[in-house]
Design a protein around this motif. Structure first.
Motif, PDB file in Angstrom:
ATOM      1  N   GLU A  41      68.170   5.336  90.106  1.00 46.92           N
ATOM      2  CA  GLU A  41      69.121   5.394  88.550  1.00 46.92           C
ATOM      3  C   GLU A  41      69.587   5.013  88.238  1.00 46.92           C
ATOM      4  OE1 GLU A  41      66.729   8.459  85.713  1.00 46.92           O
ATOM      5  OE2 GLU A  41      66.467   9.602  87.690  1.00 46.92           O
ATOM      6  N   LEU A  42      70.138   5.153  87.164  1.00 44.09           N
ATOM      7  CA  LEU A  42      71.554   5.439  86.330  1.00 44.09           C
ATOM      8  C   LEU A  42      71.257   6.376  85.282  1.00 44.09           C
ATOM      9  CD1 LEU A  42      73.137   1.690  86.284  1.00 44.09           C
ATOM     10  CD2 LEU A  42      73.747   3.685  88.019  1.00 44.09           C
ATOM     11  N   ARG A  43      71.898   7.250  84.949  1.00 49.13           N
ATOM     12  CA  ARG A  43      72.272   7.537  83.086  1.00 49.13           C
ATOM     13  C   ARG A  43      73.760   8.393  83.292  1.00 49.13           C
ATOM     14  NH1 ARG A  43      67.671  12.948  84.206  1.00 49.13           N
ATOM     15  NH2 ARG A  43      66.158  11.921  85.081  1.00 49.13           N
ATOM     16  N   THR A  44      73.228   8.620  82.057  1.00 44.40           N
ATOM     17  CA  THR A  44      74.925   8.920  80.877  1.00 44.40           C
ATOM     18  C   THR A  44      75.063  10.400  80.867  1.00 44.40           C
ATOM     19  OG1 THR A  44      74.646   6.895  79.627  1.00 44.40           O
ATOM     20  CG2 THR A  44      76.146   8.354  79.440  1.00 44.40           C
ATOM     21  N   ILE A  45      75.921  10.695  81.352  1.00 45.71           N
ATOM     22  CA  ILE A  45      76.109  11.602  81.207  1.00 45.71           C
ATOM     23  C   ILE A  45      77.418  12.162  80.742  1.00 45.71           C
ATOM     24  CG2 ILE A  45      76.173  14.009  83.365  1.00 45.71           C
ATOM     25  CD1 ILE A  45      74.145  13.170  84.439  1.00 45.71           C
ATOM     26  N   ILE A  46      77.402  13.659  79.825  1.00 43.16           N
ATOM     27  CA  ILE A  46      78.748  13.909  78.639  1.00 43.16           C
ATOM     28  C   ILE A  46      78.874  15.113  80.117  1.00 43.16           C
ATOM     29  CG2 ILE A  46      79.637  14.319  76.900  1.00 43.16           C
ATOM     30  CD1 ILE A  46      78.489  11.798  77.338  1.00 43.16           C
ATOM     31  N   THR A  47      80.064  15.007  79.887  1.00 46.49           N
ATOM     32  CA  THR A  47      80.710  16.638  80.757  1.00 46.49           C
ATOM     33  C   THR A  47      81.965  17.158  80.021  1.00 46.49           C
ATOM     34  OG1 THR A  47      81.781  18.057  82.625  1.00 46.49           O
ATOM     35  CG2 THR A  47      82.162  15.534  82.531  1.00 46.49           C
ATOM     36  N   GLY A  48      82.225  18.169  79.757  1.00 48.41           N
ATOM     37  CA  GLY A  48      83.384  18.530  79.000  1.00 48.41           C
ATOM     38  C   GLY A  48      84.575  19.603  79.336  1.00 48.41           C
ATOM     39  N   ILE A  49      85.521  18.591  80.133  1.00 46.05           N
ATOM     40  CA  ILE A  49      86.597  19.253  81.028  1.00 46.05           C
ATOM     41  C   ILE A  49      87.192  18.195  81.073  1.00 46.05           C
ATOM     42  CG2 ILE A  49      84.997  20.386  82.963  1.00 46.05           C
ATOM     43  CD1 ILE A  49      84.848  17.284  84.763  1.00 46.05           C
ATOM     44  N   ALA A  50      87.902  17.181  79.951  1.00 44.17           N
ATOM     45  CA  ALA A  50      88.908  16.333  79.967  1.00 44.17           C
ATOM     46  C   ALA A  50      90.020  17.048  79.491  1.00 44.17           C
ATOM     47  CB  ALA A  50      88.284  15.701  79.026  1.00 44.17           C
ATOM     48  N   ASP A  51      89.851  18.643  79.002  1.00 41.18           N
ATOM     49  CA  ASP A  51      91.540  19.615  79.279  1.00 41.18           C
ATOM     50  C   ASP A  51      91.836  19.705  80.322  1.00 41.18           C
ATOM     51  OD1 ASP A  51      88.867  21.050  79.724  1.00 41.18           O
ATOM     52  OD2 ASP A  51      89.710  22.384  78.392  1.00 41.18           O
ATOM     53  N   GLN A  52      90.984  19.816  81.163  1.00 41.81           N
ATOM     54  CA  GLN A  52      91.391  19.603  82.265  1.00 41.81           C
ATOM     55  C   GLN A  52      91.408  18.383  83.462  1.00 41.81           C
ATOM     56  OE1 GLN A  52      89.827  23.471  84.395  1.00 41.81           O
ATOM     57  NE2 GLN A  52      89.156  23.865  82.308  1.00 41.81           N
ATOM     58  N   TYR A  53      91.093  17.130  83.555  1.00 34.65           N
ATOM     59  CA  TYR A  53      90.848  16.238  84.359  1.00 34.65           C
ATOM     60  C   TYR A  53      90.467  14.786  83.416  1.00 34.65           C
ATOM     61  CZ  TYR A  53      89.352  19.471  88.237  1.00 34.65           C
ATOM     62  OH  TYR A  53      89.401  20.311  88.854  1.00 34.65           O
ATOM     63  N   ASP A  54      90.887  14.616  83.862  1.00 36.55           N
ATOM     64  CA  ASP A  54      91.203  12.616  83.603  1.00 36.55           C
ATOM     65  C   ASP A  54      90.120  11.852  84.259  1.00 36.55           C
ATOM     66  OD1 ASP A  54      93.944  12.966  82.571  1.00 36.55           O
ATOM     67  OD2 ASP A  54      94.421  12.141  83.933  1.00 36.55           O
ATOM     68  N   PRO A  55      89.460  11.323  83.731  1.00 35.20           N
ATOM     69  CA  PRO A  55      88.617  10.183  84.015  1.00 35.20           C
ATOM     70  C   PRO A  55      88.749   9.269  85.181  1.00 35.20           C
ATOM     71  CG  PRO A  55      88.564  10.370  81.420  1.00 35.20           C
ATOM     72  CD  PRO A  55      90.312  10.801  82.319  1.00 35.20           C
TER      73      PRO A  55
END
Length: 109
Positions: A41-55
């Motif tokens: 399966e494929l899932r969408t997951i939101i993570t709150g690390i954009a202040d430390q990592y680029d997508p």
């Protein structure tokens, strides 16, 4: 630190997932939307690390995810799990890589 019986641990569905696509959510400072492949399966997951990592640093890599959480809407997008990371006392987040030979969907314990 509170202690738990090992039977509590087995309630969590931890799986290896391959990040197929990652993009920063507009109008947010920390949120990245991940499209994650778990084999079946494929899932969408939101993570709150954009202040430390680029997508772009996440795409094509495997990480460990917690899957059996209640879905939660963040910035208008439904998140269907959680990326597990390590965090130090200063709030620095570290990604926990998974070796290439481990297939998406593999259970973690």
């Amino acid at each position: 630190m509170e202690l738990y019986d090992v039977s509590e641990f087995w309630k969590f569905d931890l799986r290896v997932g391959l990040v197929r696509k990652a993009e920063k959510l507009r109008r947010t400072r920390k949120l990245i939307k991940l499209d994650v492949d778990f084999g079946s399966e494929l899932r969408t997951i939101i993570t709150g690390i954009a202040d430390q990592y680029d997508p772009e640093e996440l795409e094509g890599k495997k990480f460990i995810f917690l899957l059996n959480l209640k879905p939660r809407e963040l910035s208008g997008v439904k998140s269907e799990g959680m990326l597990l990371v390590a965090e130090n006392e200063d709030g620095r987040v570290y990604l926990i890589p998974v070796p290439d030979e481990v297939l998406p969907g593999t259970r973690v314990w």
